[in-house]
Design a protein around this motif. Structure first.
Motif, PDB file in Angstrom:
ATOM      1  N   CYS A 153       0.835  -1.212   0.000  1.00 37.75           N
ATOM      2  CA  CYS A 153       0.000   0.000   0.000  1.00 37.75           C
ATOM      3  C   CYS A 153       0.868   1.259   0.000  1.00 37.75           C
ATOM      4  O   CYS A 153       0.578   2.222  -0.719  1.00 37.75           O
ATOM      5  N   LEU A 154       1.922   1.254   0.798  1.00 37.28           N
ATOM      6  CA  LEU A 154       2.800   2.415   0.872  1.00 37.28           C
ATOM      7  C   LEU A 154       3.526   2.639  -0.460  1.00 37.28           C
ATOM      8  O   LEU A 154       3.730   3.774  -0.886  1.00 37.28           O
ATOM      9  N   GLN A 155       3.903   1.546  -1.114  1.00 37.46           N
ATOM     10  CA  GLN A 155       4.540   1.672  -2.424  1.00 37.46           C
ATOM     11  C   GLN A 155       3.569   2.268  -3.435  1.00 37.46           C
ATOM     12  O   GLN A 155       3.953   3.099  -4.274  1.00 37.46           O
ATOM     13  N   GLN A 156       2.306   1.856  -3.365  1.00 34.73           N
ATOM     14  CA  GLN A 156       1.304   2.410  -4.251  1.00 34.73           C
ATOM     15  C   GLN A 156       1.117   3.911  -4.012  1.00 34.73           C
ATOM     16  O   GLN A 156       0.934   4.688  -4.957  1.00 34.73           O
ATOM     17  N   TRP A 168       6.908   8.406   1.582  1.00 38.91           N
ATOM     18  CA  TRP A 168       8.265   7.860   1.449  1.00 38.91           C
ATOM     19  C   TRP A 168       8.875   7.596   2.825  1.00 38.91           C
ATOM     20  O   TRP A 168       9.564   6.583   3.020  1.00 38.91           O
ATOM     21  N   PHE A 169       8.621   8.491   3.757  1.00 35.26           N
ATOM     22  CA  PHE A 169       9.164   8.309   5.104  1.00 35.26           C
ATOM     23  C   PHE A 169       8.554   7.070   5.761  1.00 35.26           C
ATOM     24  O   PHE A 169       9.263   6.278   6.400  1.00 35.26           O
ATOM     25  N   SER A 170       7.238   6.885   5.607  1.00 30.86           N
ATOM     26  CA  SER A 170       6.573   5.713   6.186  1.00 30.86           C
ATOM     27  C   SER A 170       7.126   4.425   5.597  1.00 30.86           C
ATOM     28  O   SER A 170       7.387   3.457   6.317  1.00 30.86           O
ATOM     29  N   LEU A 171       7.332   4.415   4.282  1.00 30.23           N
ATOM     30  CA  LEU A 171       7.869   3.219   3.626  1.00 30.23           C
ATOM     31  C   LEU A 171       9.312   2.967   4.045  1.00 30.23           C
ATOM     32  O   LEU A 171       9.699   1.824   4.321  1.00 30.23           O
ATOM     33  N   PHE A 283       5.766   0.201  -8.760  1.00 27.57           N
ATOM     34  CA  PHE A 283       6.908   0.634  -7.964  1.00 27.57           C
ATOM     35  C   PHE A 283       8.192   0.020  -8.524  1.00 27.57           C
ATOM     36  O   PHE A 283       9.234   0.668  -8.567  1.00 27.57           O
ATOM     37  N   ARG A 284       8.095  -1.227  -8.949  1.00 26.58           N
ATOM     38  CA  ARG A 284       9.282  -1.885  -9.504  1.00 26.58           C
ATOM     39  C   ARG A 284       9.754  -1.183 -10.774  1.00 26.58           C
ATOM     40  O   ARG A 284      10.947  -0.917 -10.934  1.00 26.58           O
ATOM     41  N   ASP A 289      13.710  -1.172  -9.900  1.00 30.93           N
ATOM     42  CA  ASP A 289      14.719  -1.632 -10.855  1.00 30.93           C
ATOM     43  C   ASP A 289      15.933  -0.709 -10.872  1.00 30.93           C
ATOM     44  O   ASP A 289      17.078  -1.163 -10.979  1.00 30.93           O
ATOM     45  N   LYS A 290      15.673   0.601 -10.779  1.00 28.35           N
ATOM     46  CA  LYS A 290      16.782   1.562 -10.738  1.00 28.35           C
ATOM     47  C   LYS A 290      17.590   1.427  -9.452  1.00 28.35           C
ATOM     48  O   LYS A 290      18.811   1.543  -9.454  1.00 28.35           O
TER      49      LYS A 290
END
Length: 305
Positions: A153-156, A168-171, A283-284, A289-290
């Motif tokens: 969910c955080l990535q989404q 971003w901080f939460s993830l 997200f990938r 990937d980067k």
């Protein structure tokens, strides 16, 4: 009457006329409706044939019960409220469904909470709706200890709103916390690669958080600025504990700052846009990937030293 044209816009010069030349407007009397505190708690409040009034009463009762921590009463009130919401009142319907999902979460009813959240997902029509649903699901997964689902969910959220530092901080913080979970001896070998990637993701997300906060704080003040400063300190401390080597830190900073251009940030601002017009990479595809390429696919020792 003379007219003025400024940058293609046209104005009547009456806008700039003296007050004495303007036609006076007489306002009619208005008496505001006065209600006693918690009037909706009275039994007589529901003795009406007005569907809108019943909706209000039940919604207010549910909100008050949530505030008091009485989640079963709140759930019952919200459930009854649904019956009286007009088909075209989508805003209140979404609010009530979200309230029900949060109550179910507090009451340990995981499946029902997720069913309600999924219903909201199907009805989402813009990025604000989708953001609310993802935050709701992240909260449900966190409550029931579903770490991987919460990370998804955080990535989404980071995909949908890439310039929001709080997601971003939460993830990043959650990825860092995952590293503190000890695996059994049998799982240790299988988990090593996953741990290395989690460490790399944590570093990348925290670096992205720092970059965004440093840009945003130039336009902030008061308690908003203080919150950013506190989060910036927390990000720095978390990165210090992860202890990435300078080469990895520089490489990740370069990758995570590629799109942080003021003009691009304004163009990609999607808050409130229709989902039909929003194209979001996974997200990938967009980040992971980067990040892996930056890590070079090397093992932990090479990455961390």
């Amino acid at each position: 009457m003379l007219r003025m044209e400024i940058l293609g816009s046209t104005f009547d010069d009456s806008v700039f006329s003296e007050a004495r030349d303007r036609v006076p407007v007489t306002l009619t009397g208005y008496s505001a409706k006065r209600c006693e505190a918690q009037w909706f708690c009275e039994s007589a409040a529901l003795q009406t044939e007005d569907a809108l009034e019943k909706q209000k009463v039940l919604k207010f009762r549910g909100d008050l019960a949530v505030r008091r921590g009485d989640y079963q009463t709140a759930l019952d009130s919200y459930s009854s409220c649904l019956e009286w919401i007009a088909d075209n009142n989508l805003t209140i319907r979404r609010d009530v469904l979200e309230g029900m999902a949060r109550c179910c979460t507090k009451l340990g009813q995981r499946d029902r909470a997720l069913d309600l959240a999924n219903s909201l997902s199907k009805e989402a029509s813009n990025t604000c709706h989708l953001t609310s649903v993802l935050l709701l699901k992240a909260g449900i997964y966190q409550h029931f200890g579903h770490i991987r689902s919460r990370m998804w969910c955080l990535q989404q959220l980071c995909n949908l709103l890439p310039f929001n530092p709080w997601h971003w901080f939460s993830l990043g913080r959650m990825s860092a916390q995952l590293l503190e979970v000890h695996t059994s001896a049998e799982q240790e070998k299988a988990a090593e690669l996953s741990e290395d990637r989690t460490w790399l993701k944590a570093c990348a997300c925290l670096i992205r958080t720092r970059l965004l906060l440093r840009i945003l704080r130039q336009q902030q003040s008061s308690f908003v600025l203080q919150r950013s400063e506190n989060t910036l300190k927390a990000s720095d401390e978390a990165l210090r504990r992860l202890n990435p080597p300078e080469s990895t830190l520089q490489a990740l900073t370069e990758v995570m700052s590629e799109d942080l251009i003021p003009e691009k940030m304004r163009e990609d601002f999607q808050d409130g846009e229709s989902l039909a017009s929003v194209c979001v990479q996974s997200f990938r595809e967009r980040w992971w990937d980067k990040i892996l390429l930056t890590g070079g696919g090397e093992d932990r020792q090479a990455l961390r030293t």
